[in-house]
Design a protein around this motif. Structure first.
Motif, mmCIF file in Angstrom:
data_model
loop_
_atom_site.group_PDB
_atom_site.id
_atom_site.type_symbol
_atom_site.label_atom_id
_atom_site.label_comp_id
_atom_site.label_asym_id
_atom_site.label_seq_id
_atom_site.Cartn_x
_atom_site.Cartn_y
_atom_site.Cartn_z
ATOM 1 N N UNK A 1 -3.352 16.912 -4.746
ATOM 2 C CA UNK A 1 -4.271 15.850 -4.311
ATOM 3 C C UNK A 1 -3.467 14.570 -4.093
ATOM 4 N N UNK A 2 -4.095 13.610 -3.489
ATOM 5 C CA UNK A 2 -3.440 12.328 -3.213
ATOM 6 C C UNK A 2 -4.359 11.193 -3.641
ATOM 7 N N UNK A 3 -3.772 10.033 -3.831
ATOM 8 C CA UNK A 3 -4.556 8.830 -4.086
ATOM 9 C C UNK A 3 -3.788 7.610 -3.579
ATOM 10 N N UNK A 4 -4.542 6.643 -3.069
ATOM 11 C CA UNK A 4 -3.924 5.405 -2.598
ATOM 12 C C UNK A 4 -3.615 4.516 -3.797
ATOM 13 N N UNK B 1 3.900 16.373 -11.127
ATOM 14 C CA UNK B 1 4.965 15.849 -10.282
ATOM 15 C C UNK B 1 4.372 14.988 -9.178
ATOM 16 N N UNK B 2 5.141 14.016 -8.716
ATOM 17 C CA UNK B 2 4.592 13.034 -7.790
ATOM 18 C C UNK B 2 5.581 12.679 -6.690
ATOM 19 N N UNK B 3 5.033 12.521 -5.481
ATOM 20 C CA UNK B 3 5.776 11.983 -4.346
ATOM 21 C C UNK B 3 5.028 10.792 -3.793
ATOM 22 N N UNK B 4 5.728 9.905 -3.072
ATOM 23 C CA UNK B 4 5.121 8.654 -2.599
ATOM 24 C C UNK B 4 5.369 8.477 -1.113
ATOM 25 N N UNK B 5 4.343 8.014 -0.414
ATOM 26 C CA UNK B 5 4.457 7.589 0.981
ATOM 27 C C UNK B 5 4.317 6.070 0.993
ATOM 28 N N UNK B 6 5.348 5.369 1.414
ATOM 29 C CA UNK B 6 5.321 3.912 1.462
ATOM 30 C C UNK B 6 4.780 3.460 2.819
ATOM 31 N N UNK B 7 3.795 2.556 2.799
ATOM 32 C CA UNK B 7 3.153 2.074 4.025
ATOM 33 C C UNK B 7 3.308 0.564 4.128
ATOM 34 N N UNK B 8 3.697 0.107 5.293
ATOM 35 C CA UNK B 8 3.799 -1.320 5.573
ATOM 36 C C UNK B 8 2.746 -1.685 6.613
ATOM 37 N N UNK B 9 1.948 -2.717 6.324
ATOM 38 C CA UNK B 9 0.860 -3.120 7.208
ATOM 39 C C UNK B 9 1.255 -4.359 7.991
ATOM 40 N N UNK B 10 0.596 -4.554 9.141
ATOM 41 C CA UNK B 10 0.828 -5.777 9.902
ATOM 42 C C UNK B 10 0.078 -6.938 9.244
ATOM 43 N N UNK B 11 0.334 -8.146 9.725
ATOM 44 C CA UNK B 11 -0.227 -9.339 9.100
ATOM 45 C C UNK B 11 -1.705 -9.545 9.415
ATOM 46 N N UNK B 12 -2.258 -8.772 10.334
ATOM 47 C CA UNK B 12 -3.645 -8.977 10.745
ATOM 48 C C UNK B 12 -4.623 -8.039 10.043
ATOM 49 N N UNK B 13 -4.130 -7.081 9.310
ATOM 50 C CA UNK B 13 -4.996 -6.062 8.728
ATOM 51 C C UNK B 13 -5.033 -6.197 7.214
ATOM 52 N N UNK B 14 -6.233 -6.173 6.653
ATOM 53 C CA UNK B 14 -6.395 -6.186 5.213
ATOM 54 C C UNK B 14 -6.186 -4.792 4.636
ATOM 55 N N UNK B 15 -5.644 -4.701 3.424
ATOM 56 C CA UNK B 15 -5.348 -3.370 2.848
ATOM 57 C C UNK B 15 -6.581 -2.522 2.609
ATOM 58 N N UNK B 16 -7.688 -3.134 2.204
ATOM 59 C CA UNK B 16 -8.888 -2.343 1.920
ATOM 60 C C UNK B 16 -9.429 -1.713 3.205
ATOM 61 N N UNK C 1 0.852 -1.190 0.000
ATOM 62 C CA UNK C 1 0.000 0.000 0.000
ATOM 63 C C UNK C 1 0.887 1.239 0.000
ATOM 64 N N UNK C 2 0.520 2.232 -0.772
ATOM 65 C CA UNK C 2 1.240 3.498 -0.789
ATOM 66 C C UNK C 2 0.284 4.639 -1.076
ATOM 67 N N UNK C 3 0.749 5.834 -0.838
ATOM 68 C CA UNK C 3 -0.053 7.037 -1.112
ATOM 69 C C UNK C 3 0.743 7.914 -2.059
ATOM 70 N N UNK C 4 0.162 8.221 -3.212
ATOM 71 C CA UNK C 4 0.786 9.113 -4.182
ATOM 72 C C UNK C 4 0.261 10.529 -3.964
ATOM 73 N N UNK C 5 1.166 11.483 -3.876
ATOM 74 C CA UNK C 5 0.799 12.889 -3.708
ATOM 75 C C UNK C 5 1.192 13.630 -4.984
ATOM 76 N N UNK C 6 0.244 14.316 -5.591
ATOM 77 C CA UNK C 6 0.469 14.995 -6.867
ATOM 78 C C UNK C 6 0.398 16.506 -6.673
#
Length: 554
Positions: free
Chosen positions: A356-359, A320-335, A181-186
């Motif tokens: 604006x941003x988008x996942x 132009x774009x920047x990215x936030x990288x997200x790491x989830x635990x094993x118990x949580x679904x991405x949605x 999962x990541x977040x793109x910021x434009x």
């Protein structure tokens, strides 16, 4: 252990059922025919399974495959030098190799000479090859090992990203994000994009399920900038190109030819020796030859200064774009995480106009697959219903046999929850396969009841009950054989531990739990068929009474 206990318990039930099945059915069915309120229990089980499915089971696109290795991708600040990054890489490899579960750790920094690998020197990739699990410490798991490694590799100015080699390549190809999962910021300004990305990262820190995060540092790379003084170069008879050529060749270097040694080819590069260009003093002393033959320092014709700029410029859809990288635990679904994070960002962050941003990430494939399944599931159920209707030519009996599907769904969901699996595309495929065989018992029993009642006329409920009990008693062994052979074929899958078992086991759980609960239809289908015959008998009695009443009035 839970899977082994379930398998042993089921085999024990099969043994008991095979030995005492007919006597048990001859006792239970007559009791159920007299107390049809027992039909409420399957409805309650189905309602409970829907609650578990909707609120207790997490979602994921596909079960995580244990590749037998880990990919550690730390990212340093843009201002880090090549020497600093190399030292961090060596120290991290030394720490990783000290873990008893690690066979070897090999890291690389920078990128290859390819436009398909746009990575600067601050991006490190370390492949951690793990030993066989039988050589691990007792109680150690992949998740626990990764957590210990992450804690041991906390360096100032370094952001840790954990994934697996194959999974990382798939994520990069499908979404361009190195994590699930990541977040793109434009936006239009790199500095503002980085500022807003850091604000978004702070907003999602308290969201349940987040194991780690890192925001790309876009601005902060030091550059040496030469500002050419045009008046000065005019006095010496130089051109802008002369100064730029000196900077390019002397400092950056230039390939002048290629040497061929057998099948190998090496470029021949010309530039100043390292001691003349490894410091600001050395760079400021670079000499330029004028047309008059003079040798003057470059600082006579250009101002030299250090400026901060972007380490790498990324763009997408014209912005132009920047990215936030997200790491989830094993118990949580991405949605589920994305929904919570979306709410937290909306409450805490207000983006400027034009930003604006988008996942993004692998969960986008899950959303697309879920949309397809919303069409496939109803079609599968419709086809099963039509096939049953063409077999019985009766809507009522078709619904009786069709009852096996919600019952099997309940069993699959409940076992899925007990064993701790998530709902995924593999599990959905398992449910589709389950629905095709769940109606077998109902078809077998209902067909035999229809054969036994053919040509018979019932006068009392007791005659109907006797027929239903007799049919159930005679068909119990074929019914058990049909169901138990399917279940016993799936039980060994729960013990699988090799590569790929993470995919096969969730796919088999719906069929195993569903077919186990389908055994309930051995008692439900006779009761429902009895209900239909009793209703028909009651209607005939009323019609006969109405005809007799009409004759008496005449």
């Amino acid at each position: 252990t839970m899977m082994l206990a379930f398998s042993a318990f089921f085999l024990f039930l099969c043994f008991i059922a095979a030995k005492h099945a007919q006597g048990f059915v001859r006792t239970v069915i007559p009791w159920g025919l007299r107390h049809k309120w027992i039909l409420v229990f399957p409805v309650l089980i189905f309602a409970g399974s829907l609650y578990i499915l909707g609120y207790k089971i997490q979602n994921e696109f596909r079960p995580p495959l244990d590749e037998g290795s880990l990919l550690f991708m730390p990212v340093l600040l843009p201002s880090a030098s090549l020497t600093q990054v190399d030292e961090v890489l060596k120290e991290q490899n030394r720490i990783l190799a000290a873990f008893p579960e690690v066979e070897q750790a090999v890291g690389k920094l920078g990128r290859i000479e390819s436009a398909t690998d746009p990575a600067d020197i601050t991006m490190i990739e370390t492949i951690i090859s793990l030993k066989p699990k039988k050589q691990w410490r007792p109680g150690m798991t992949v998740a626990k090992l990764r957590s210990e490694m992450d804690a041991a590799l906390r360096f100032p100015g370094v952001g840790n990203i954990w994934t697996q080699p194959i999974q990382n390549r798939i994520d990069m190809l499908s979404s361009g994000i190195r994590t699930a999962v990541g977040i793109k910021v434009f936006g239009t300004d790199l500095k503002e994009i980085e500022t807003q990305a850091l604000a978004i990262e702070a907003a999602v820190q308290g969201v349940p399920g987040l194991a780690g995060s890192y925001t790309e540092r876009i601005v902060g790379k030091p550059y040496i900038e030469y500002d050419i003084n045009r008046e000065a170069i005019g006095r010496f008879g130089l051109s802008v190109e002369d100064v730029q050529k000196t900077i390019e060749t002397a400092i950056g270097g230039e390939n002048i030819t290629t040497t061929v040694e057998g099948r190998e080819r090496y470029p021949v590069r010309v530039r100043y020796m390292r001691e003349y260009r490894d410091s600001l003093e050395g760079l400021s002393a670079i000499l330029i030859v004028t047309p008059a033959g003079e040798r003057i320092p470059i600082t006579r014709v250009a101002d030299m200064r250090i400026t901060m700029g972007p380490s790498m410029i990324n763009s997408e859809n014209g912005l132009l774009r920047g990215i936030i990288y997200l790491t989830l635990d094993d118990k949580t679904g991405p949605i589920e995480f994305v929904k919570r994070a979306e709410k937290a960002i909306t409450e805490k962050v207000k983006l400027p106009r034009g930003y604006y941003y988008q996942f993004a990430g692998d969960f986008e494939n899950q959303i697309a697959a879920s949309a397809s399944l919303r069409i496939i599931f109803p079609l599968v159920l419709l086809f099963i219903f039509l096939i049953l209707y063409f077999s019985f030519n009766s809507v009522a009996q078709t619904l009786v046999v069709f009852m096996a599907i919600p019952i099997s769904l309940s069993g699959g969901v409940i076992l899925l929850y007990i064993l701790g699996f998530k709902m995924s595309i593999a599990v959905a495929v398992g449910f589709i396969a389950l629905f095709g065989v769940a109606v077998d018992d109902g078809i077998l029993l209902t067909t035999y009841i229809n054969q036994m009642k053919e040509g018979r006329t019932f006068k009392t409920k007791e005659e109907i009950w006797e027929l239903i009990t007799d049919a159930s008693t005679k068909r119990i062994r074929p019914l058990l054989m049909t169901t138990t052979t399917t279940i016993m074929a799936l039980v060994p899958v729960l013990w699988a531990t090799g590569r790929g078992s993470e995919i096969i086991r969730p796919m088999s759980v719906p069929s195993l739990g569903g077919m186990t609960f389908v055994l309930i239809t051995i008692f439900i289908v006779p009761l429902l068929n009895s209900f239909l015959l009793e209703r028909k008998l009651c209607k005939q009695v009323h019609e006969s009474a109405a005809v007799a009443h009409a004759k008496n009035e005449e």
